[in-house]
Design an enzyme around this catalytic site. Structure first.
Site, PDB file in Angstrom:
ATOM      1  N   ALA A   1       0.850  -1.189   0.000  1.00 25.04           N
ATOM      2  CA  ALA A   1       0.000   0.000   0.000  1.00 25.04           C
ATOM      3  C   ALA A   1       0.883   1.235   0.000  1.00 25.04           C
ATOM      4  CB  ALA A   1      -0.893   0.017   1.236  1.00 25.04           C
ATOM      5  N   LYS A   2       0.315   2.354  -0.329  1.00 23.47           N
ATOM      6  CA  LYS A   2       1.024   3.638  -0.182  1.00 23.47           C
ATOM      7  C   LYS A   2      -0.042   4.711  -0.093  1.00 23.47           C
ATOM      8  CE  LYS A   2       5.332   4.465  -0.835  1.00 23.47           C
ATOM      9  NZ  LYS A   2       6.431   4.107   0.019  1.00 23.47           N
ATOM     10  N   GLY A   3       0.289   5.771   0.623  1.00 26.95           N
ATOM     11  CA  GLY A   3      -0.689   6.847   0.749  1.00 26.95           C
ATOM     12  C   GLY A   3       0.006   8.155   1.021  1.00 26.95           C
TER      13      GLY A   3
END
Ligand code: NAD
Length: 431
Positions: free
Chosen positions: A120-122
């Protein structure tokens, strides 16, 4: 970092360009690895897309009374092997597409390390330098609340990234815990040790770069004591890698920061050169016989070159001029696709970022284990277990490298993709 140019979601360009986005790179590498494996095309197709992307609005009241509204994202790529895992960045260039691409990279990185996490990345499109500490805290707490339903120790575990740090993670953990009604340290990693962070987390990416460099030196039948190394970037990754390699007997002859580098063919005393965190931009102030530019450093006549500062520094322009026998990627994405091709043609091994700097996410996994078990590990245990994990991953990648006659990068992606594809195959498609 990789640029954020856009193309249609489903169609990465046929020919690699130097201006590839993180998403294009991630998809290209997926397809490339899939070509070597006999896996269901539907699984490959599925992996080109994130499972979910959350977009949230994050308003804060600035100290001057104005209300500013920011956009935040969390791209969750794949969770077949465990909860989503990846950084949260505060940077003006954060986009949905960048988060999706970098989230995919995290899926591959966790899989190559055989860590039971997905990718994931945000982040928030904001310039954190324009915010006071109080404003950053407000922003983080509000972001935590907006993401509360989709993060958690068994769902998705953020970590620091560009523009965020252990303090950001402490605020995020606190905001989440307050709403959940109990202290839940495992919701984020990269926290200060006093609230459940792991010892050794800060130094881990540089340590893994040093371990993998040492193994590569050995693999190519060089004696570490007679090996010269040039390292670009003297921050967390560069300085920790430099000092460990120096301690293990390598001759670290050049290091640099954003202003340029210093060079001593007889070897530098890496411990006396202040790292970016000890004293920012102090490398050039250190006494040395010669100075070099950051471009020149990459082309020095050394055995190993380690780009450990920023992305896209090894390009079609300079790949032919790199004379080092081995390149180890300390930074994320320092080699463009075009440069990778040139290195492959020249037979220069490039040990990829997803393996070399994976010590960060590996110790994040250790942090999560410590949080869940409410039991802190000693620094010695963290470093011992990191060594074990790195050697196991190195061994797995080396096996594919030798068996398939591919580049080290392809070998790493093949290891990652076969694990992810097998897990998808085993779990099946629901309903
Ligand atoms: P950092 O901020 O600690 O240090 C960066 C260093 O690079 C500094 O010495 C800075 O002066 C130098 N630098 C900045 N711009 C430069 C330029 N244009 N040319 C040459 N040098 C320049 O950063 P870091 O944490 O060491 O990260 C470095 C790279 O490693 C990044 O690509 C990052 O994404 C990657 N990485 C970091 C971690 C981590 O947890 N720290 C983990 C994996 C990968």
């Amino acid at each position: 970092m990789a640029s954020t140019s856009t193309t249609h979601d489903d169609e990465p360009p046929e020919e690699p360009t130097e201006e590839e986005s993180a998403l294009e790179t991630a998809r290209r590498q997926l397809e490339h690895a899939a070509d070597h494996l006999n896996i269901d095309q539907h699984i490959v197709e599925r992996l080109k897309h994130p499972k979910k992307v959350h977009e949230v609005t994050v308003p804060i009241e600035r100290e001057n009374g104005d209300v500013e509204v920011y956009t935040g994202y969390r791209a969750q790529h794949d969770s077949v092997r465990g909860p989503f895992k990846g950084g949260l960045r505060y940077h003006p260039d954060v986009t949905r597409e960048e988060c999706v691409g970098l989230g995919m990279w995290m899926t591959w990185k966790c899989a190559v390390m055989d860590i039971p996490f997905g990718g994931a990345k945000g982040g928030i499109a904001v310039n954190p330098k324009e915010l006071t500490d109080d404003e950053k805290e407000q922003l983080t707490r509000r972001f935590a609340d907006e993401l509360r339903a989709v993060i958690g120790p068994t769902q998705d575990i953020p970590a620091p990234d560009m523009g965020t740090d252990p303090q950001t993670m402490a605020w995020l953990m606190d905001a989440y815990s307050m709403q959940e009604g109990e202290t839940i340290p495992g919701v984020v990693t990269g926290k200060p040790p006093i609230v459940g962070g792991s010892k050794g987390r800060d130094g881990a990416p540089g340590r893994s770069v040093a371990i993998i460099t040492r193994e590569a030196i050995d693999y190519y039948e060089k004696d570490i004591k007679e090996t010269s190394v040039a390292i670009q970037g003297y921050g967390s990754v560069g300085s920790n890698a430099a000092r460990l390699l120096d301690d293990w007997g390598a001759n670290v002859v050049a290091v640099s920061d954003v202003n340029g580098g210093i060079y001593d063919p007889n070897g530098l005393d890496t411990h006396s050169i202040p790292s970016h965190h000890e004293q920012p931009e102090a490398v050039m102030g250190h006494e040395a016989p010669e100075t070099v530019s950051n471009d020149e450093l990459l082309e020095l006549d050394v055995d190993v070159v380690i780009p450990a500062a920023i992305g896209n520094v090894l390009t079609a322009e300079n790949a032919d001029d790199v004379v080092a026998d081995i390149v180890v990627e300390g930074a994320n994405g320092p080699t463009t696709t075009a440069a990778s091709k040139i290195f492959a043609e020249r037979g220069v091994p490039v040990i990829p970022d997803i393996l070399a700097n994976a010590g960060g996410v590996t110790v994040s996994y250790f942090e999560w284990l410590q949080d869940i078990n409410r039991r802190a590990w000693s620094l010695e245990r963290v470093n011992d277990e990191l060594e074990t994990e790195m050697l196991a991953a190195w061994g797995d990648v080396r096996e594919e490298f030798e068996a398939r006659d591919v580049t080290w990068r392809d070998a790493a992606y093949i290891v990652a993709l076969s694990r992810i594809a097998e897990a998808h195959e085993a779990r099946g498609l629901w309903p």
